[in-house]
Design a protein around this motif. Structure first.
Motif, PDB file in Angstrom:
ATOM      1  N   GLY A  38      15.791  73.741  26.463  1.00  0.00           N
ATOM      2  CA  GLY A  38      15.309  74.488  27.672  1.00  0.00           C
ATOM      3  C   GLY A  38      14.375  75.551  27.329  1.00  0.00           C
TER       4      GLY A  38
ATOM      5  N   ALA B   4      12.080  76.946  30.332  1.00  0.00           N
ATOM      6  CA  ALA B   4      13.310  77.622  31.276  1.00  0.00           C
ATOM      7  C   ALA B   4      13.224  78.917  30.725  1.00  0.00           C
ATOM      8  CB  ALA B   4      14.134  76.688  31.579  1.00  0.00           C
TER       9      ALA B   4
ATOM     10  N   ASN C 187      12.132  79.155  37.117  1.00  0.00           N
ATOM     11  CA  ASN C 187      12.601  79.027  35.802  1.00  0.00           C
ATOM     12  C   ASN C 187      13.751  79.982  35.823  1.00  0.00           C
ATOM     13  OD1 ASN C 187      10.188  77.877  34.963  1.00  0.00           O
ATOM     14  ND2 ASN C 187       9.205  79.900  34.141  1.00  0.00           N
TER      15      ASN C 187
ATOM     16  N   SER D  57      16.461  77.710  36.795  1.00  0.00           N
ATOM     17  CA  SER D  57      16.638  76.579  35.539  1.00  0.00           C
ATOM     18  C   SER D  57      17.384  77.285  34.517  1.00  0.00           C
ATOM     19  CB  SER D  57      15.214  75.974  35.348  1.00  0.00           C
ATOM     20  OG  SER D  57      14.545  75.505  36.266  1.00  0.00           O
ATOM     21  N   SER D  58      17.149  78.577  33.974  1.00  0.00           N
ATOM     22  CA  SER D  58      17.607  79.129  32.890  1.00  0.00           C
ATOM     23  C   SER D  58      19.196  79.180  33.324  1.00  0.00           C
ATOM     24  CB  SER D  58      17.087  80.427  32.553  1.00  0.00           C
ATOM     25  OG  SER D  58      17.177  81.280  33.767  1.00  0.00           O
TER      26      SER D  58
ATOM     27  N   ILE E 138      10.301  70.040  32.710  1.00  0.00           N
ATOM     28  CA  ILE E 138      11.393  69.479  32.361  1.00  0.00           C
ATOM     29  C   ILE E 138      11.126  68.522  31.557  1.00  0.00           C
ATOM     30  CG2 ILE E 138      13.285  67.755  33.289  1.00  0.00           C
ATOM     31  CD1 ILE E 138      12.641  69.024  36.232  1.00  0.00           C
TER      32      ILE E 138
ATOM     33  N   TRP F 108      18.402  69.342  35.309  1.00  0.00           N
ATOM     34  CA  TRP F 108      17.228  70.077  35.551  1.00  0.00           C
ATOM     35  C   TRP F 108      16.230  69.288  36.656  1.00  0.00           C
ATOM     36  CZ3 TRP F 108      14.031  72.397  31.007  1.00  0.00           C
ATOM     37  CH2 TRP F 108      13.007  73.276  31.587  1.00  0.00           C
TER      38      TRP F 108
ATOM     39  N   LEU G 133      18.040  69.626  39.928  1.00  0.00           N
ATOM     40  CA  LEU G 133      17.628  70.846  40.477  1.00  0.00           C
ATOM     41  C   LEU G 133      16.101  70.826  41.012  1.00  0.00           C
ATOM     42  CD1 LEU G 133      18.082  73.929  40.761  1.00  0.00           C
ATOM     43  CD2 LEU G 133      17.126  74.507  38.414  1.00  0.00           C
ATOM     44  N   PHE G 134      15.175  70.170  40.245  1.00  0.00           N
ATOM     45  CA  PHE G 134      13.901  70.271  40.825  1.00  0.00           C
ATOM     46  C   PHE G 134      14.020  69.656  42.265  1.00  0.00           C
ATOM     47  CE2 PHE G 134      10.197  67.560  41.563  1.00  0.00           C
ATOM     48  CZ  PHE G 134       9.200  68.346  41.380  1.00  0.00           C
TER      49      PHE G 134
END
Length: 517
Positions: free
Chosen positions: A185, A188, A225, A228-229, A447, A496, A499-500
């Protein structure tokens, strides 16, 4: 902290993963055959020279979509190429986008790190949490810890083992969760990091192949970010509790030299110092917010704009000042800073720590300048974009192909700045011609640059994490650590990526002034 010759004793979980072990062995051999990234870029420059000579002799050209002018490939090995390389060497380095930004950010972060503020903040974030939240706390702390760059591994990985032990969980699992959250990660973080400055600079240089006025801010992916985190911390928590926690090999060796759980505690003086530092940081953030939000603020741009403003242009300096402020307050209250002269010394130590990166930047800056001068990037970008348009390949398939390719490269080239410097001059202009903003391509790269990091033995931090793991299980080897991190890394990458695509489909801005499409 080197790995033993045998990855695990017979009958352990890694022995049931022979394919993984063989694959890791191949990766290690291939990676060891690669030269140092500094020399890799000079080798690439030589290959670029030979390629440009051949393309120039063939009269290869392309019509620039920016101004309609015909762009001809130039021969880097010609007299003009030699003159360019010699006359611009210093300017290439001095004007390299990430150079000034990363030095400024590091000077501020160095104060926060070397006074002990970052370490204290991480200890507090993973201690005194309920048992049910310890996995999430360590995982989320891993994403936040990226502000400390490589020091995050040194600080948080052993703390992960301590935090898990403190609540009656396996310290082996704590080491794995902490390491994977940092490694897979890495790009992120809810807080702007030095990496953001580096990537933004390289992305800006690549985008200017198409648009000479392009600029990518260090916070261009900030919203993405943050999301993502949080997502990655949740994924780590679920996979750890539902999969890894059920493994039968989580007990530490009976004779393991277990660390003292009291190492998570701060002294009363350090607690007061941390409280004062956090309050000062919060006060500074509130003050900055008030100044920026004023309609007539000098930090706003033309017409009161925030997306194109002195505030965003100077965001790196603002981040550096915030870290310096909390570091100074913490250091003063904890006794780490006793005189004003200590502050510039800490800043200098941070810059010295960045010396290897600055040396690498010299090689990267020259390569990017050569690549831009030859116009090979224009030819590749325009022709690739036209081929993709005529082929009817959907953009989501292009994204997946780039993500897969860069993820494989990341296993061998673990330096994110090095890999992005190689890939950005091709993929950023190509996707810009397909109406994909440079900031979006950079988000996709994040990613690929992170997901496979936790499983590659080419990363020096993989071996370091193995050393921490061996404190609790002496017979642990490369395959042992990989068998723990693989489920986490795969699930993190898949989530991830999802999510993108959701971000792209919904059209949510990636950061201030950075539309996703």
């Amino acid at each position: 902290m080197s790995a033993p010759s045998k990855p695990a004793t017979p009958g352990t979980e890694p022995d049931r993963l022979p394919r993984v072990l063989r694959a890791l062995a191949v990766v290690e051999r291939l990676g060891n055959a690669l030269p140092h990234p500094f020399w890799l870029f000079w080798i690439l420059a030589a290959i670029l020279g030979v390629t440009s000579a051949g393309l120039a002799a063939a009269g290869v050209s392309v019509v620039s979509p920016a101004d309609g002018e015909t762009v001809v490939v130039q021969n880097l090995l010609s007299g003009a190429g030699l003159a360019m390389a010699v006359s611009t060497a210093v300017d290439n380095f001095a004007t390299f986008g990430p150079m000034g930004t990363i030095v400024v950010v590091i000077m501020g972060v160095a104060i926060a790190e070397r006074t002990g503020f970052l370490s204290a903040a991480m200890k507090v974030s993973v201690s005194r949490v309920p048992v049910g939240w310890v996995v999430f706390a360590v995982a989320f702390a891993g994403t936040v810890s990226h502000v400390a760059s490589a020091a995050a591994y040194i600080i948080l990985v052993p703390l992960g083992g301590l935090a898990f032990r403190a609540v009656g969980k396996s310290p082996i699992l704590g080491v794995v969760v902490a390491y994977t959250s940092i490694a897979s990660g890495y790009d992120a973080s809810p807080v702007p990091t030095p990496n953001d400055a580096i990537f933004a600079g390289i992305t800006t240089e690549a985008a200017r192949i198409i648009d000479p006025n392009a600029y990518v801010s260090p916070v261009s992916n900030w919203y993405f970010n943050i999301g993502s985190s949080l997502l990655l911390a949740i994924v780590i928590t679920l996979v750890t509790n539902l999969v890894l926690a059920k493994r039968p090999d989580l007990d530490a060796d009976p004779d393991a030299d277990l660390d003292d759980v009291a190492g998570l505690e701060l002294s009363p003086r350090d607690r007061k110092a941390l409280r004062a530092a956090l309050l000062s940081g919060l006060a500074a953030i509130v003050l900055i917010a008030v100044v920026v939000l004023l309609p007539s603020s000098p930090l706003r741009g033309e017409g009161g704009s925030l997306t194109e403003s002195p505030f965003l242009d100077g965001i790196a300096a603002i981040v550096a000042v915030l870290f310096a402020l909390v570091g100074i307050v913490y250091g003063w209250r904890s006794g780490e800073i006793t005189t004003a002269g200590d502050v510039p010394k800490l800043m200098a130590e941070g810059v010295r720590q960045m010396a290897p990166v600055l040396v690498l930047f010299f090689a990267i800056a020259q390569f990017l300048a050569y690549f831009d001068w030859t116009h090979i990037g224009d030819v590749i970008a325009v022709n690739s974009a036209e081929a993709l348009e005529t082929s009817g390949v959907p953009i989501w398939a292009v994204f997946l192909a780039i993500l897969a390719l860069l993820s494989v490269v990341n296993v061998l080239v673990t330096s994110g700045s090095a890999m992005w410097a190689i890939a950005a001059p091709v993929v950023v202009p190509m996707l810009m011609l397909l109406d994909v903003p440079a900031e979006t391509t950079q988000a996709l790269f994040r990613i690929a640059d992170s997901g496979s990091t936790a499983i590659t033995p080419m990363s020096p931090y993989f071996i370091m994490a193995l050393g921490f793991l061996q404190r609790y299980r002496k017979d642990a080897g490369i395959g042992t650590l990989a068998s723990y991190t693989l489920p986490l890394a795969v699930c993190m990458t898949l989530a991830w990526t999802a999510l993108f695509f959701a971000w792209w489909a919904l059209g949510i801005p990636l950061g201030p002034g950075a539309p996703v499409r």
